[in-house]
Motif scaffolding. Structure first.
Motif, PDB file in Angstrom:
ATOM      1  N   TRP A  97      -9.297  -1.968  -2.250  1.00 32.11           N
ATOM      2  CA  TRP A  97      -9.383  -2.064  -3.710  1.00 32.11           C
ATOM      3  C   TRP A  97      -8.250  -2.917  -4.245  1.00 32.11           C
ATOM      4  O   TRP A  97      -8.440  -3.722  -5.166  1.00 32.11           O
ATOM      5  N   TYR A  98      -7.068  -2.786  -3.652  1.00 34.81           N
ATOM      6  CA  TYR A  98      -5.875  -3.502  -4.131  1.00 34.81           C
ATOM      7  C   TYR A  98      -5.987  -4.988  -3.832  1.00 34.81           C
ATOM      8  O   TYR A  98      -5.771  -5.832  -4.702  1.00 34.81           O
ATOM      9  N   LEU A  99      -6.384  -5.307  -2.598  1.00 39.04           N
ATOM     10  CA  LEU A  99      -6.462  -6.718  -2.214  1.00 39.04           C
ATOM     11  C   LEU A  99      -7.580  -7.412  -2.971  1.00 39.04           C
ATOM     12  O   LEU A  99      -7.452  -8.574  -3.361  1.00 39.04           O
ATOM     13  N   ARG A 100      -8.694  -6.690  -3.172  1.00 37.22           N
ATOM     14  CA  ARG A 100      -9.761  -7.303  -3.968  1.00 37.22           C
ATOM     15  C   ARG A 100      -9.284  -7.518  -5.401  1.00 37.22           C
ATOM     16  O   ARG A 100      -9.590  -8.524  -6.033  1.00 37.22           O
ATOM     17  N   GLY A 101      -8.514  -6.532  -5.898  1.00 41.12           N
ATOM     18  CA  GLY A 101      -7.959  -6.661  -7.246  1.00 41.12           C
ATOM     19  C   GLY A 101      -7.029  -7.850  -7.364  1.00 41.12           C
ATOM     20  O   GLY A 101      -7.089  -8.618  -8.327  1.00 41.12           O
TER      21      GLY A 101
END
Lengths: 168, 545, 349
Positions: free
Chosen positions: C82-86
């Motif tokens: 979720w963080y890297l996609r964000g």
């Protein structure tokens, strides 16, 4: 002595300079290093399996000295043996029936009180430790599965395979 | 900005960046914990039941879905573990390589749930199948139906009807709650039941001849008699000799404990004109509170203990079966353990039970003491353990006083007298031996079986409307407006026929009853009472009506 | 250390000193003002996009059957997915914003003028490539808006005169959005456009170095303060600071406004409202104001004007005495763009 003072001030300044440099370098390494760690954790493959205790049989059905073959959901065969007449979990033993040498099926020989592998005559103690044959030479033993007893029912801890992918 | 200043700025910003990453990591950890809590472990199909799930996942996917949601599935108990049959089982058959039976009995469940089986087996629930020898059964099989098939009297357009099944009302009505006598079709066109098979202590049939008569289809599967299966009546008489059906309360195939805790579950059978426990509960304050707060009552808790997991309101299970703080959270599958009055019979009985869990009917106190193993008082205390979670001892004891008073009133004013009147009619030969062929038999049945029970159940569970308007009011009306006049009528008829002695005997009984002070108003008038009421009304409201 | 250097020197005859001199460019004094350093911002964000993009590509599957599920896996299951996609999603937004801001800075400071017209056009190509990256990237998620946005964009491409139909078929990998479309978008997004961007960026920076950064004088400054300063470590530190601020900003955005999964693409159900990403709002609104060929041609014309602006500006300055014309035209253009963008954002259709 102005020179000494000047050089003291200078050396103080250069110490601070160096400190600032180290602080900068250190914090940059820490921050970006942490980011790299996050990325590495992301890349690491997810744990493929959950583990859970599954029902084997009710304790009363397995007599002392008897062994029963249980197949895990992913198809691995396990020998569940009751060694003592007691009702506690220590009286039971769950050993993989796959020989660690080359993967043949071992079976329990009650008359000889041992596990025997017919492929290369490997012999294991009731606890699964190899005593003869190639597995003994390699110092191997049958892998063990954790057990628990609840309300007179025997449970074994196995890996739950992930659900099949659905095609949509 | 000097270089050093820039270095410091970089250091500070890098630390902020690091802090933001730490925040991100803590979010990730929290997310993982949440996930582990919310997501059920994947259900692993046990190896022995793999084939079942694969095929039935196509043919009856609903069953597999239900099972997957059950605790059985998450602990690795699959189809075969419950449906497996033994060699020699009357209803066992080979199904794609496995010996199974369709009907899973409490004996099968007892392989893992031994204690529950024992409690249930001695309970009144397991005895529900005894109705098959009762008045109710006569009603269903003979009055409403026919004990033999008979021919239809005109065609049914669109359906070829050979014979009319006279047992249909019994099969689909009474027996669906009380339990059928599970039967296999026999080769001679009849039925093979546990009575024929004579199962031993392990449930295996001992009568080889009966076993041989079992009709099997082309796959070797025994044919279950359609009148007796499907059936999950709680007192079902199974082929292996065991009584009951666990799936009556723990619906298959998810065997949900959550469902069994809710009154609607019991209400499948405990409702209706003759035992409206469900309606009574809904009227009561307990039911009102439950309906309001059920979402907060933790119905999904593993062990649902009153006082620990919930306390908003009791449900049927709370009082009659579930564990509570005062009894170490122990569930009982014998609801009779906490009941002190048996309100089922025409005259209520105090529930002192003997070693066979049967009610002691002896009148001699010494005899009662000798026979009684578990007193009604002890049962009542177990029930009071539940009440005392929310009610003080004074409150509870006074309630029980109200309850006892009411039951005694019913017993003494209407039940025993009614019984006496019916007994005297019978003794004097003024009734035919057949039940329900005379109006007064219906009248009496309504009085004790319907209205009398409603009144007693209503008072036991604090539902004033059922206690009074649906209860004692209708009991009184039935007694005074129907039973007594009908009995007098029968006596008069008897007299007219020349059976004067019989007529006099019956009238004597009736007169004796109506002369009692509590009945005196009926024939001698209650003018004083009416007078008093008129004066009070005048005083209060200035009315003269 | 010296032994290593000597070992390398034997095999790589590079003059280290002149290399050092070459890279340690003297940076004009005006770059001490931070808003002149915006140019490095899209470059830094591009690095972030490449790094996070590679990580996302490890779990992403570019088949229409599995794309959405793979994105969901990244967003909901993979550790820190979720963080890297964000980071990647907000990085895209910030990068496009940074490119636009940088272009505006260059425009309003007239740094595109002779001899820097070529670099302006390289920069325009960089802008177009970045916008294409943004478009193809979102199409890969295979949500409803991904699918329908791509369909609308392909149809718009199809209405370009002469070559439109051909371009449309090439884009979609067929007559309509099908099995071949997503893999094409993926290759464009993850291979072709990034390589193009790197090459263009290299050319952009090379030309910049060859010509030197445009020197500016501010009225308030005295002559002696305008000494150039060293790229290393001074300006490098500035860039590091900007980089850190961007990382903190991205991290915060990815955490406070996390990316979620929209409804999965359904070719049979057209959503009520189809909109492209925010950076295309202005073009979308423009195309809706006019119809058919005129809309396409006028859009093409405007893009052409943007490309050729250094020459148009030079012509205006030659022919009229309006030396600050570009500033006023620029202000007008900025307000128009903002106006059209906001208008499109506020309405449904």
């Amino acid at each position: 002595m102005p020179e000494v003072e000047k050089s003291n001030a200078e050396s103080r300044r250069s110490t601070l300079k160096r400190l600032a440099g180290y602080l900068m370098g250190g914090s940059l390494v820490a921050a970006y290093g942490n980011l790299a760690a996050v990325m590495a954790r992301y890349l690491y493959p997810a744990r493929p399996e959950q583990r859970s205790f599954l029902f084997v049989t009710d304790v009363a059905s397995l007599g002392a000295g008897e062994s029963s073959l249980y197949t895990t959901p992913s198809g691995a065969p396990v020998n569940v043996t009751r060694r003592g007449a007691g009702d506690s979990v220590e009286d039971f033993l769950a050993l993989s029936s796959v020989c660690p040498h080359l993967g043949c099926q071992v079976h329990w020989e009650p008359q000889n009180d041992r596990f025997f592998c017919p492929c290369h005559n490997g012999v294991f103690t009731p606890e699964g430790v190899a005593t003869e044959g190639p597995p003994a030479d390699a110092g191997q033993s049958l892998s063990q599965f954790p057990l628990k007893i609840e309300n007179g029912l025997l449970f074994i801890e196995v890996a739950i395979p992930p659900p099949e992918e659905s095609e949509t | 900005m000097t270089l050093d200043q820039k270095r410091i700025v970089i250091a500070v910003l890098a630390i902020f960046f690091l802090l933001s990453l730490i925040l991100v990591q803590s979010i990730e950890v929290a997310r993982r914990y949440e996930e582990v809590g919310l997501v059920r472990a994947n259900v692993a199909v046990p190896a022995t039941s793999r084939n079942c799930v694969d095929c039935h996942g196509q043919s009856t996917p609903g069953i597999i879905d239900h099972w997957k949601g059950s605790t059985h599935a998450s602990t690795g108990v699959g189809c075969v573990d419950c449906h497996q049959a033994r060699d020699g089982d009357a209803d066992g058959f080979l199904h794609y390589g496995r010996l199974i039976a369709t009907v899973v009995t409490p004996r099968d469940c007892s392989r893992c749930h031994q204690q529950v089986f024992e409690e249930f087996s001695r309970s009144h629930h397991a005895a529900a199948g005894n109705i098959l020898a009762s008045l109710d059964n006569f009603l269903a099989e003979t009055v409403e139906g026919a004990r033999m098939p008979f021919d239809p009297h005109s065609p049914t357009p669109g359906m070829a009807v050979d014979q009319v099944n006279g047992f249909a009302s019994a099969f689909s009505g009474c027996q669906q709650c009380h339990g059928s006598k599970v039967a296999l079709r026999s080769t001679s066109g009849g039925m093979v039941t546990a009575d024929d098979l004579a199962p031993d202590a392990n449930g295996l049939p001992t009568n080889a001849e009966a076993l041989g008569r079992v009709l099997r289809d082309e796959n070797g599967k025994p044919v279950l008699h359609s009148g007796t299966w499907p059936n999950t009546g709680i007192g079902r008489l199974n082929l292996d000799g065991s009584r009951g059906s666990c799936s009556a309360c723990h619906s298959r195939h998810d065997f949900s404990p959550r469902r069994a805790r809710q009154p609607e579950n019991c209400g499948k059978c405990h409702l209706g004109p003759d035992h409206p426990q469900k309606e009574i509960y809904e009227e009561s304050k307990h039911g009102v509170a439950y309906r309001d707060l059920r979402e907060q009552m933790n119905l999904d808790a593993r062990d649902w203990v009153l006082g620990r997991d919930y306390s908003q309101a009791p449900t049927c299970a709370s009082c009659h079966m579930s564990g509570n703080l005062r009894n170490d959270g122990r569930i009982t599958h014998d609801p009779g353990e906490r009941i002190s009055w048996s309100n089922r019979p025409p005259v209520s009985l105090v529930m002192d039970t003997d070693q066979n869990h049967a009610i002691v009917t002896a009148t001699d106190p010494a005899e009662r003491r000798r026979l009684t193993v578990d007193t009604a008082e002890a049962k009542r205390s177990r029930m009071k353990n539940v009440c005392s979670h929310c009610h003080t001892p004074d409150y509870v004891n006074s309630f029980y006083r109200q309850y006892d008073d009411f039951v005694i009133l019913y017993n003494e004013k209407f039940a025993k007298p009614g019984q006496a009147i019916m007994a005297s009619l019978e003794q004097q030969g003024l009734l035919t031996p057949t039940q329900f062929d005379e109006k007064i038999e219906w009248t009496w049945f309504y009085l004790w079986h319907h209205e009398g029970r409603r009144a007693r159940h209503g008072v036991s569970m604090m539902a004033p409307d059922y206690t009074h308007w649906h209860g004692m009011f209708e009991v009184a009306e039935r007694f005074y407006a129907e039973l007594v006049p009908e009995a007098r009528h029968l006596a008069a008829e008897a007299g007219a026929r020349g059976q004067g002695a019989a007529a006099r005997a019956v009238n004597q009984v009736i007169d004796g009853i109506l002369a009692r002070p509590e009945h005196a108003w009926f024939e001698q008038g209650a003018d004083e009472a009416a007078q008093r009421i008129r004066e009070a009304m005048r005083e209060k409201y200035g009315q003269t009506r | 250390m010296n032994a290593v250097v000597a070992w390398l020197k034997d095999r790589l005859p590079v003059d280290v000193d002149s290399l050092r001199e070459l890279t340690n460019e003297p940076v004009p004094h005006h770059l001490k003002r931070w808003w002149f350093a915006i140019g490095g911002t899209p470059a830094y964000l591009f690095v972030v996009q490449v790094a996070t993009g590679i990580l996302l590509a490890v779990y992403y599957e570019s088949s229409t059957r599995t794309a959405y599920e793979s994105v969901r896996y990244i967003t909901e299951e993979a550790a820190f997915g979720w963080y890297l996609r964000g980071l990647h999603k907000w990085g895209a937004t910030l990068m496009i914003a940074a490119v636009i801001l940088h272009q505006m800075r260059v425009y309003f400071t007239g740094a595109y003028r002779k001899p820097r017209e070529l670099n302006w056009m390289v920069g325009m190509t960089l802008l177009m490539s970045t916008l294409m990256l943004g478009f193809t990237g979102y199409s890969l998620v295979y949500e409803q808006l991904s699918f329908w946005g791509a369909t609308v964009a392909a149809n718009l491409t199809g209405s370009v005169p002469v070559v439109g139909g051909f371009l449309r078929e090439m884009l979609l990998g067929g007559e309509s959005y099908g099995r071949q479309t997503l893999p094409r978008f993926f290759i464009l997004h993850a291979a072709v456009l990034p390589v193009l961007l790197i090459l263009l960026l290299g050319i952009h920076i090379a030309i910049l170095r060859i010509q030197g950064v445009t020197d500016f004088r501010f009225e308030s400054e005295k002559d002696e303060e305008q000494k150039p300063f060293n790229f290393w470590p001074d300006h490098a530190y500035t860039e590091i600071v900007i980089g850190l601020i961007l990382m903190i900003l991205l991290s915060t955005l990815a955490t406070v406004f996390p990316v979620t999964m929209g409804p999965k693409a359904d070719p049979l159900v057209t959503p009520e409202v189809i909109k492209p990403e925010w950076f295309f709002y202005v073009a979308f609104r423009w195309l809706k104001l006019f119809s058919g060929t005129f809309a396409i041609l006028s859009t093409g014309f405007i893009v052409f004007v943007m490309f050729a602006w250094p020459f148009i500006d030079a012509w205006i300055r030659r022919k009229t005495r309006f030396t600050e014309a570009s500033v006023w035209i620029g202000i007008f253009a900025v307000f128009s763009i903002i106006g059209l963008t906001v208008w499109e954002a506020l309405v449904e259709h």
